[in-house]
Scaffold this motif. Structure first.
Motif, PDB file in Angstrom:
ATOM      1  N   ASN B 108      -5.051  -4.712  -6.344  1.00  0.00           N
ATOM      2  CA  ASN B 108      -6.291  -4.352  -7.036  1.00  0.00           C
ATOM      3  C   ASN B 108      -7.003  -3.148  -6.451  1.00  0.00           C
ATOM      4  O   ASN B 108      -8.035  -2.730  -6.964  1.00  0.00           O
ATOM      5  N   ILE B 109      -6.507  -2.617  -5.337  1.00  0.00           N
ATOM      6  CA  ILE B 109      -7.129  -1.469  -4.685  1.00  0.00           C
ATOM      7  C   ILE B 109      -6.139  -0.314  -4.818  1.00  0.00           C
ATOM      8  O   ILE B 109      -5.115  -0.294  -4.125  1.00  0.00           O
ATOM      9  N   THR B 110      -6.412   0.612  -5.684  1.00  0.00           N
ATOM     10  CA  THR B 110      -5.399   1.617  -6.030  1.00  0.00           C
ATOM     11  C   THR B 110      -4.677   2.208  -4.820  1.00  0.00           C
ATOM     12  O   THR B 110      -3.454   2.168  -4.757  1.00  0.00           O
ATOM     13  N   PRO B 111      -5.381   2.797  -3.828  1.00  0.00           N
ATOM     14  CA  PRO B 111      -4.620   3.452  -2.758  1.00  0.00           C
ATOM     15  C   PRO B 111      -3.833   2.478  -1.891  1.00  0.00           C
ATOM     16  O   PRO B 111      -3.029   2.898  -1.072  1.00  0.00           O
ATOM     17  N   ASP B 112      -4.068   1.182  -2.067  1.00  0.00           N
ATOM     18  CA  ASP B 112      -3.384   0.180  -1.249  1.00  0.00           C
ATOM     19  C   ASP B 112      -2.299  -0.556  -2.048  1.00  0.00           C
ATOM     20  O   ASP B 112      -1.699  -1.501  -1.565  1.00  0.00           O
ATOM     21  N   ILE B 188      -0.664  13.435   1.709  1.00  0.00           N
ATOM     22  CA  ILE B 188      -0.902  12.340   0.751  1.00  0.00           C
ATOM     23  C   ILE B 188       0.065  12.447  -0.417  1.00  0.00           C
ATOM     24  O   ILE B 188       0.112  13.457  -1.108  1.00  0.00           O
ATOM     25  N   ILE B 205      -3.032   0.805   6.405  1.00  0.00           N
ATOM     26  CA  ILE B 205      -4.446   0.919   6.102  1.00  0.00           C
ATOM     27  C   ILE B 205      -5.077  -0.432   5.796  1.00  0.00           C
ATOM     28  O   ILE B 205      -6.259  -0.525   5.557  1.00  0.00           O
ATOM     29  N   VAL B 285     -12.637   7.117   2.280  1.00  0.00           N
ATOM     30  CA  VAL B 285     -11.335   7.761   2.367  1.00  0.00           C
ATOM     31  C   VAL B 285     -11.291   8.998   1.472  1.00  0.00           C
ATOM     32  O   VAL B 285     -12.067   9.122   0.528  1.00  0.00           O
ATOM     33  N   VAL B 286     -10.384   9.895   1.813  1.00  0.00           N
ATOM     34  CA  VAL B 286     -10.156  11.073   0.993  1.00  0.00           C
ATOM     35  C   VAL B 286      -8.856  10.861   0.226  1.00  0.00           C
ATOM     36  O   VAL B 286      -7.842  10.472   0.816  1.00  0.00           O
ATOM     37  N   THR B 287      -8.900  11.070  -1.080  1.00  0.00           N
ATOM     38  CA  THR B 287      -7.698  10.943  -1.905  1.00  0.00           C
ATOM     39  C   THR B 287      -7.761  11.985  -3.012  1.00  0.00           C
ATOM     40  O   THR B 287      -8.818  12.512  -3.297  1.00  0.00           O
ATOM     41  N   PRO B 288      -6.607  12.260  -3.646  1.00  0.00           N
ATOM     42  CA  PRO B 288      -6.691  13.045  -4.884  1.00  0.00           C
ATOM     43  C   PRO B 288      -7.398  12.170  -5.919  1.00  0.00           C
ATOM     44  O   PRO B 288      -7.276  10.942  -5.861  1.00  0.00           O
ATOM     45  N   GLU B 290      -6.625  11.757  -8.857  1.00  0.00           N
ATOM     46  CA  GLU B 290      -5.592  11.095  -9.670  1.00  0.00           C
ATOM     47  C   GLU B 290      -4.735  10.150  -8.832  1.00  0.00           C
ATOM     48  O   GLU B 290      -3.524  10.039  -9.044  1.00  0.00           O
ATOM     49  N   ASP B 292      -4.212   7.080  -8.960  1.00  0.00           N
ATOM     50  CA  ASP B 292      -3.478   6.111  -9.780  1.00  0.00           C
ATOM     51  C   ASP B 292      -2.114   6.676 -10.197  1.00  0.00           C
ATOM     52  O   ASP B 292      -1.095   6.006 -10.077  1.00  0.00           O
TER      53      ASP B 292
END
Lengths: 324, 324, 324, 324
Positions: B108-112, B188, B205, B285-288, B290, B292
């Motif tokens: 349920n946590i996109t980056p994870d 990333i 993480i 956190v830093v992510t793009p 997009e 997903d």
């Protein structure tokens, strides 16, 4: 019995009643109505009852909440409370009890996703007991929850995964949540079965050969199931039955047809239905088109009922605070 | 080292290099480039290397595929093939080997969600070996896969769930897939680390205290990780570093400032950064944006690489036939 | 101003304040605190104010609800009520008003999915007025809602889709919901901006060239936005600022460095930051790792606030009955 | 015809054939088989044909791809190519044609989500033509796509939203994608209907009163539909028919029953079925349990077919490059 695929003890009994078997030896039934919910308790108390109903000895409690369709928030809370009360009677929880909730089924198949959805919504606390015991609120008991996935995705029988987990964390109780198949479409999303016999080979709509019960896991195991589909060939069977009932009251050649059908026993009728409809309907299922919304709704009701049952003196308001 | 949160051995080494430690005792490194992918192999071969890099002894292979951003289907297949080759070197698979793939992290946590997504896409075959052995294609080996969920949802440490499953099904290899944090944003979604040391406390993480490695599971355990985030405070640290580098070439008071900073050792600098930026950035956190789509893309690459590695003489085309 | 990407008028004003511009001509500000929520109203009342803040003339109301992180259900209801009150002041609703809610952004990109999520949760009633007018409850007003998608998925500018719909159904008000970018991470998911200027080119985190406002649509258009990300290069800029502030109080060469930085004006500083950090950070964003859950939570608050604002004398309990 | 709910012209014709009406005036049919796909073209060419089949005059092309269940990648590509060819015959595309693809249905209801899913997967290019015309590849044509949502979620009739968009962007063609209901379960997910009559009141499984066709939109409008459900009461009807067929060959009283049924005309039979089964089955639908996977699969096939049809000399490999 073969062609009538049902996971509900209540329906297994209905089938016998339709065959005019009203007093089934080894089976005791009581019923009551509370807050608009019909509660039936089928107790299978002897090997004969077991054979008759095709279900292992034990207690099968069914909540039929037909008004669930109105989506009334109060009625919804009533169902959760009744579920909690019935669970409470089957489990002898004390302050230190650890309960493992198992969400059976497949996240990616809507009608089979009930178990995993309940796992995602239930209040989980075991890690607080394990890692920050000084922060344990005295009202909570230790609860953990897993959604192990299905054989086709994991390559491992669900029962094996659960046995592995149970052997390591040694819970006092296991509660397995599953989507079921019923015989009647009006039970879809409206009926909850609680059974202290766990899950047994052949039951459930998934792919489960190994029992998930006290025998296999070594701890008391309760199954909570809600019908989310009716197998389409069951509909074929039922349509024929409805026709027969209709013809009963008619005169002329139809009446003689009815007499013929009357004379055929259940087995013959089933064989005929099987031949005629099964090939076409295969593993098709009947569901409301809005299955997605229905599953979400019933998952909330089950999660609330579990939260009320497993902790002490907590209201749903309290649980909401905890979850956030 | 403390303030620099990285799960990549490659980056741990880079940090030392930035401190002019180019020859790190107990650490051997080789690099090559194939098909537009940079392959670095960091071998930690002594306790001193272990201490220096803050990672257990073992082999850490990193694929840096910077052109992944172009989404070229051929390049994507190359990465999967290289991943398969490197995995092949670390695993001594034979015809009867059973591999358990573990997808760590939270659906349920996109980056994870990388691990669970890979589990959902990989070719799983163990149930064919177990239940319909006569249908086993000679090219396939036995593979099973689970996504056990995270502590906050299950209340059970992930390592415990996996140990339970490993003890029951006794695989020959475990491969754990996890989303990582890197120091640099350009890693990333572009860098894959394969480590034969498994997952060790403090890495990843998520929330994992118990190691998922040969010591805890009793079987060879490989970790495959891809950075999906950089901790925001790392960005703060890097910005300061970039400033310092910029000032280096300037005259006047800035130059004297630079000399001051130069004289501060890493630890002092880190403490300063921590005080200044950590409070505000917390666990941001830093992510793009997009993320997903990026996770979906890299999950496909990993699943393809695993399928190529774990079975024999199978092309991705063959796998596609099998999966359907 | 250029390098500081913010969609909040409040932050545009803060930037000026940080440059010691406390009395901004053409801008009036008032603030109050209610139920733990800080309400700031920035009124841009002249072209000079417009130029200074880089936002069109109009009213910008900001609710800062820092305690939202505690997920207290009562606090959540307070925010929805305050949102409803502020909306009520900007809209002159009567019994027959028709409101079109527009959810901007992309379903598939978590930090950009706020608008579509609100559309999926809000009470929609226009079809009752149109097709079954005799079933209209006297407490409801006519509300409709669309999530038109983003340019990259539709190939059509969002503004054009909305203009087409507005021209056909002729609503009295449009309310556009959008995810924003802020300068400060602590505003992510905690701050709600309501602006009667609609959406203007360059604002929002998506791809919108055409304004969605009274000029383009011909009807009063209110924008409701919540920051869901901070651009990563903003973090770089802020870190430098935090360092400078830190150095201010130190003696020795650092102090002289500080004096140098002090002498650089904002623009020079920005250029330096741009050169140093932008290349690396590109369009990276900073978010909490749990963005998915945060978006769900704030979408509920906005939907509740809209329901309270757009209908008459309805409680959230009433709305819940209607929705089901 | 009333009780037989079908959106397929092919099935409407089958119903007449079952009633021994083989030569239907005003209806021309041709059939061929290509690459394992049966292509039927039903041309309704007069008002009499229109009345007989209960569908407006026009061309209805049906691809029946029964082997789709094997999930063979090559077969999948064949279907996409055939779809592209048939579309090509109905559309007179030139270099400058602009096509608007409309995905009808509801994202959140699995069997109704086909249209929105296709919109999310199709190659969209109109924004390149509008905003960066110098980057237009000569092989692409201008395509845009929207998924307007359903009446219950938007409060606006789908047709109105589309009319608004069409009036603004003035496409040369509209292609509406929709999930359909068929009479036979073996058509679910295996049959594609292409109709140059657009969508007409009463067709489709959703809630559409206003036609989405050349009359309402002013531009040629093609509908592409795939059955994703069969209404459960259709199953009841079919079961009875199957029984009757079965009884035909039997002697004795059953034979006389059959003669009775034979004498009842279709209408009487339907009324009987309606009375008997409709109340119980309501708006229940029959679907494969794996509807989610089936919808994903067919959405890919449709998106590929559209990409092949709408651009020039592009292979699916080329499209894949473009999409990434």
């Amino acid at each position: 019995m073969k062609s009538i695929r049902t996971d509900l003890a209540l329906e297994a009994r209905e089938v016998l009643q339709e065959q005019n078997q009203f007093h089934i030896p080894g089976v005791r039934v009581d019923e009551e109505e509370k807050d608009g919910v019909k509660i039936s308790r089928v107790h299978i108390i002897s090997p004969l009852g077991e054979e008759k109903l095709g279900k292992p000895q034990g207690n099968y409690i069914t909540l039929e909440a037909m008004d669930i369709k109105n989506r009334d928030p109060e009625y919804q809370e009533n169902i959760s409370s009744l579920l909690a009360q019935e669970l409470g009677k089957l489990m002898n929880l004390n302050k230190d009890s650890v309960t493992l909730i198992v969400g059976l089924g497949n996240w990616n198949i809507t009608p089979d996703s009930l178990g995993p959805k309940v796992v995602g919504r239930v209040l989980v606390t075991r890690h607080i007991f394990e890692y920050i015991p000084d922060q344990v609120d005295e009202r909570i008991r230790s609860v953990c929850a897993v959604a192990p996935g299905v054989l086709g995705i994991t390559g491992i029988e669900t029962g094996e995964i659960i046995m592995g987990i149970v052997q390591r964390i040694k819970p006092d109780f296991v509660i397995a949540i599953d989507a079921l198949a019923s015989r009647k479409t009006d039970r879809i999303g409206t009926t909850i079965q609680i059974a202290d016999t766990g899950i047994n080979p052949g039951s459930g709509i998934g792919n489960k050969r190994m029992g998930i019960n006290k025998d296999t896991l070594g701890v008391p195991t309760i199954a909570i199931g809600v019908p989310t589909v009716v197998y389409a060939h069951t509909i074929g069977r039922d349509c024929l039955q409805l026709m027969i009932d209709e013809f009963k009251n008619q005169a002329g050649p139809i009446s003689s047809f009815y007499q013929t059908l009357e004379r055929m026993d259940e087995t013959q009728l089933d064989i005929m239905v099987q031949q005629v409809v099964s090939q076409e309907l295969g593993d098709m299922v009947v569901t409301p088109k809005e299955t997605d919304l229905m599953i979400d709704y019933i998952a909330d009701i089950l999660a609330d009922g579990l939260d009320l049952a497993l902790h002490e003196n907590m209201s749903l308001e309290d649980v909401k605070h905890f979850l956030n």
